[in-house]
Write a protein that holds these residues in place. Sequence first.
Motif, PDB file in Angstrom:
ATOM      1  N   HIS A 129      41.557  41.497  49.580  1.00 13.70           N
ATOM      2  CA  HIS A 129      41.386  41.694  47.946  1.00 13.70           C
ATOM      3  C   HIS A 129      41.084  40.240  47.325  1.00 13.70           C
ATOM      4  N   ALA A 130      40.455  39.475  48.108  1.00 12.35           N
ATOM      5  CA  ALA A 130      40.188  38.121  47.582  1.00 12.35           C
ATOM      6  C   ALA A 130      39.184  38.158  46.309  1.00 12.35           C
ATOM      7  N   SER A 131      38.186  39.061  46.223  1.00 12.16           N
ATOM      8  CA  SER A 131      37.362  39.024  45.020  1.00 12.16           C
ATOM      9  C   SER A 131      38.207  39.631  43.950  1.00 12.16           C
ATOM     10  N   THR A 132      38.874  40.699  44.061  1.00 13.33           N
ATOM     11  CA  THR A 132      39.634  41.363  42.853  1.00 13.33           C
ATOM     12  C   THR A 132      40.646  40.203  42.411  1.00 13.33           C
ATOM     13  N   LEU A 133      41.441  39.631  43.070  1.00 16.48           N
ATOM     14  CA  LEU A 133      42.564  38.626  42.725  1.00 16.48           C
ATOM     15  C   LEU A 133      41.852  37.533  42.055  1.00 16.48           C
ATOM     16  N   ALA A 134      40.633  37.259  42.547  1.00 18.82           N
ATOM     17  CA  ALA A 134      39.793  35.875  41.834  1.00 18.82           C
ATOM     18  C   ALA A 134      39.523  36.322  40.536  1.00 18.82           C
ATOM     19  N   SER A 135      38.983  37.711  40.457  1.00 21.13           N
ATOM     20  CA  SER A 135      38.792  38.297  39.012  1.00 21.13           C
ATOM     21  C   SER A 135      39.946  38.446  38.045  1.00 21.13           C
ATOM     22  N   ILE A 136      41.079  38.813  38.708  1.00 21.16           N
ATOM     23  CA  ILE A 136      42.365  38.552  38.027  1.00 21.16           C
ATOM     24  C   ILE A 136      42.691  37.439  37.552  1.00 21.16           C
ATOM     25  N   GLU A 137      42.678  36.437  38.329  1.00 18.79           N
ATOM     26  CA  GLU A 137      42.998  34.899  38.089  1.00 18.79           C
ATOM     27  C   GLU A 137      42.008  34.561  36.859  1.00 18.79           C
ATOM     28  N   ALA A 138      41.102  34.877  36.903  1.00 18.20           N
ATOM     29  CA  ALA A 138      39.994  34.462  36.029  1.00 18.20           C
ATOM     30  C   ALA A 138      40.206  35.101  34.602  1.00 18.20           C
ATOM     31  N   THR A 139      40.518  36.323  34.578  1.00 19.03           N
ATOM     32  CA  THR A 139      40.879  37.108  33.385  1.00 19.03           C
ATOM     33  C   THR A 139      42.107  36.609  32.840  1.00 19.03           C
TER      34      THR A 139
ATOM     35  N   ASP B  36      47.917  32.525  38.601  1.00 23.59           N
ATOM     36  CA  ASP B  36      47.699  31.994  39.957  1.00 23.59           C
ATOM     37  C   ASP B  36      47.510  33.285  40.875  1.00 23.59           C
ATOM     38  N   ALA B  37      46.431  33.701  41.592  1.00 24.32           N
ATOM     39  CA  ALA B  37      46.268  34.817  42.259  1.00 24.32           C
ATOM     40  C   ALA B  37      47.291  34.725  43.430  1.00 24.32           C
ATOM     41  N   HIS B  38      47.647  33.678  43.981  1.00 23.77           N
ATOM     42  CA  HIS B  38      48.822  33.700  45.090  1.00 23.77           C
ATOM     43  C   HIS B  38      50.127  33.937  44.685  1.00 23.77           C
ATOM     44  N   ILE B  39      50.271  33.856  43.191  1.00 23.45           N
ATOM     45  CA  ILE B  39      51.518  34.327  42.696  1.00 23.45           C
ATOM     46  C   ILE B  39      51.582  35.791  42.721  1.00 23.45           C
ATOM     47  N   VAL B  40      50.368  36.493  42.107  1.00 20.96           N
ATOM     48  CA  VAL B  40      50.385  37.694  41.916  1.00 20.96           C
ATOM     49  C   VAL B  40      50.543  38.297  43.208  1.00 20.96           C
ATOM     50  N   CYS B  41      49.892  37.846  44.193  1.00 20.86           N
ATOM     51  CA  CYS B  41      49.940  38.490  45.599  1.00 20.86           C
ATOM     52  C   CYS B  41      51.245  38.634  46.133  1.00 20.86           C
ATOM     53  N   ALA B  42      51.962  37.489  45.911  1.00 19.36           N
ATOM     54  CA  ALA B  42      53.411  37.431  46.221  1.00 19.36           C
ATOM     55  C   ALA B  42      54.345  38.301  45.715  1.00 19.36           C
TER      56      ALA B  42
ATOM     57  N   PRO C  35      44.799  48.576  44.689  1.00 20.85           N
ATOM     58  CA  PRO C  35      45.949  47.920  43.920  1.00 20.85           C
ATOM     59  C   PRO C  35      45.453  47.045  42.703  1.00 20.85           C
ATOM     60  N   SER C  36      44.049  47.510  42.490  1.00 21.80           N
ATOM     61  CA  SER C  36      43.578  46.397  41.449  1.00 21.80           C
ATOM     62  C   SER C  36      44.260  46.773  39.924  1.00 21.80           C
ATOM     63  N   ASP C  37      44.599  47.774  39.389  1.00 19.70           N
ATOM     64  CA  ASP C  37      45.024  47.910  38.157  1.00 19.70           C
ATOM     65  C   ASP C  37      46.595  47.237  38.228  1.00 19.70           C
ATOM     66  N   ALA C  38      47.335  47.741  39.229  1.00 17.95           N
ATOM     67  CA  ALA C  38      48.786  47.144  39.540  1.00 17.95           C
ATOM     68  C   ALA C  38      48.754  45.644  39.599  1.00 17.95           C
ATOM     69  N   LEU C  39      47.850  44.945  40.325  1.00 18.80           N
ATOM     70  CA  LEU C  39      47.898  43.555  40.332  1.00 18.80           C
ATOM     71  C   LEU C  39      47.674  42.889  38.960  1.00 18.80           C
ATOM     72  N   ALA C  40      46.397  43.245  38.254  1.00 17.80           N
ATOM     73  CA  ALA C  40      46.215  42.622  37.104  1.00 17.80           C
ATOM     74  C   ALA C  40      47.257  43.231  36.137  1.00 17.80           C
ATOM     75  N   SER C  41      47.885  44.268  36.209  1.00 16.13           N
ATOM     76  CA  SER C  41      49.157  44.593  35.291  1.00 16.13           C
ATOM     77  C   SER C  41      50.399  43.465  35.562  1.00 16.13           C
ATOM     78  N   ALA C  42      50.542  43.144  36.583  1.00 17.61           N
ATOM     79  CA  ALA C  42      51.533  41.993  37.001  1.00 17.61           C
ATOM     80  C   ALA C  42      50.997  40.701  36.500  1.00 17.61           C
ATOM     81  N   ALA C  43      49.794  40.374  36.778  1.00 20.40           N
ATOM     82  CA  ALA C  43      49.365  39.061  35.704  1.00 20.40           C
ATOM     83  C   ALA C  43      49.243  39.215  34.336  1.00 20.40           C
ATOM     84  N   ALA C  44      48.945  40.321  33.747  1.00 20.91           N
ATOM     85  CA  ALA C  44      49.107  40.356  32.362  1.00 20.91           C
ATOM     86  C   ALA C  44      50.640  40.464  31.856  1.00 20.91           C
ATOM     87  N   TYR C  45      51.365  40.681  32.495  1.00 24.27           N
ATOM     88  CA  TYR C  45      53.037  40.637  32.395  1.00 24.27           C
ATOM     89  C   TYR C  45      53.207  39.073  32.232  1.00 24.27           C
TER      90      TYR C  45
END
Length: 377
Positions: free
Chosen positions: A115-125, A129-135, A228-238
């Motif tokens: 999910h590297a591309s999605t995580l990179a987009s989430i980090e940019a938005t 840190d994308a690694h924190i979101v993944c963890a 998982p895109s919506d869920a991962l982005a939601s965690a980042a938004a939180y």
Amino acid sequence: MNRRSFGVGAAACMLCGCAGSAPRSTASGSRLPDDLRPTRNAAYDTWVRGFRARAEDRGFSRSLIDEAFRGTGYLPGVVARDRNQVEFRRTLEDYLAIAVSDERVSRGRTAFARHASTLASIEATYSVDAHIVCAIWGLESFYGDRQGSVPVVSATSTLAFDGRRGAFFERQLLAALDILRSGDITADRLTGSWAGAMGHTQFIPTSYQEFAVDFTGDGRRDIWSEDPSDALASAAAYLARNGWTTGVRWGSEIVSGDAPGRVIQPQAGGPKFAVTRNFDTIKRYNNSDSYAIGVGHLADRIAGRPPLQTPFPPDAFGMTKDDRVALQEGLTRAGFDTGGADGVIGPNSRAAIEGYQARIGVPVTGDPSIALLRSLN
């Protein structure tokens, strides 16, 4: 109240891979144990009738309420788990043995790459840190494998009826109805842990209302989807809305000398950590030092950083983690399965110890010891 202070025990359940299956058929066909399946309870039925009237007064249609409660009911196992949460504490060493196990690290690296591309987009938005979101994903649901499949309406209505935290869980139940009214999810897919935490990143319904996002742009905030895109982005938004600071690490182990900033040592004799404001932001997700260290260290390991360098001291029984692993391996070889050899002496290991102690004719305590380890070699 933060996202998970309502039930740290629920987080521990998910971390250990004990999330339940559903009492009614789900997409995966999984099922719950008997105590997490609806049971007749006249007092609960009376409470539900009163709640339905209150929900209608709040503008929810009768048809929506009917759909939400179809196939649901009182779950005695939810009440039992809620009451048995009290003050459960693992050492940091035991917690990290589970939270940052070799399997969780390996699975995390695979998930991050997939999910590297999605995580990179989430980090940019969201500048998190994308690694924190993944963890967080890894700790909350083992990268989506252990989301829990208890109907959220059953779980929250049972806990609202039980009354120990009735007002809180009635708010969660009303929020669950609002989620259904929004069209983000259908009633049969509105599932989660026994305490009502939902999806890949285990949001409670009120946190979902406030922080969940539609990152895929399909018109639904679907934190349950195979994607998982919506869920991962939601965690980042939180995290972003709770104070995440871009470019600042969560912290790090202090290997030698002094370190600037705040220093914590959660386990006497174990590693010390220099932590930052982002450590506190992670704690907004789950108000626990061990959890925040687990997220931070798992993120570091997913990113390729090394394990902790400082050893933990022997436990109260004089055993190191290597000793406990060797004991578990020896017990399993002797026919007493410990359910794995991770160095954490939990219920399975204690049961195995008791069985072995009974076999060799020593007092049955369930406690590990160096003497038992030696007897197995």
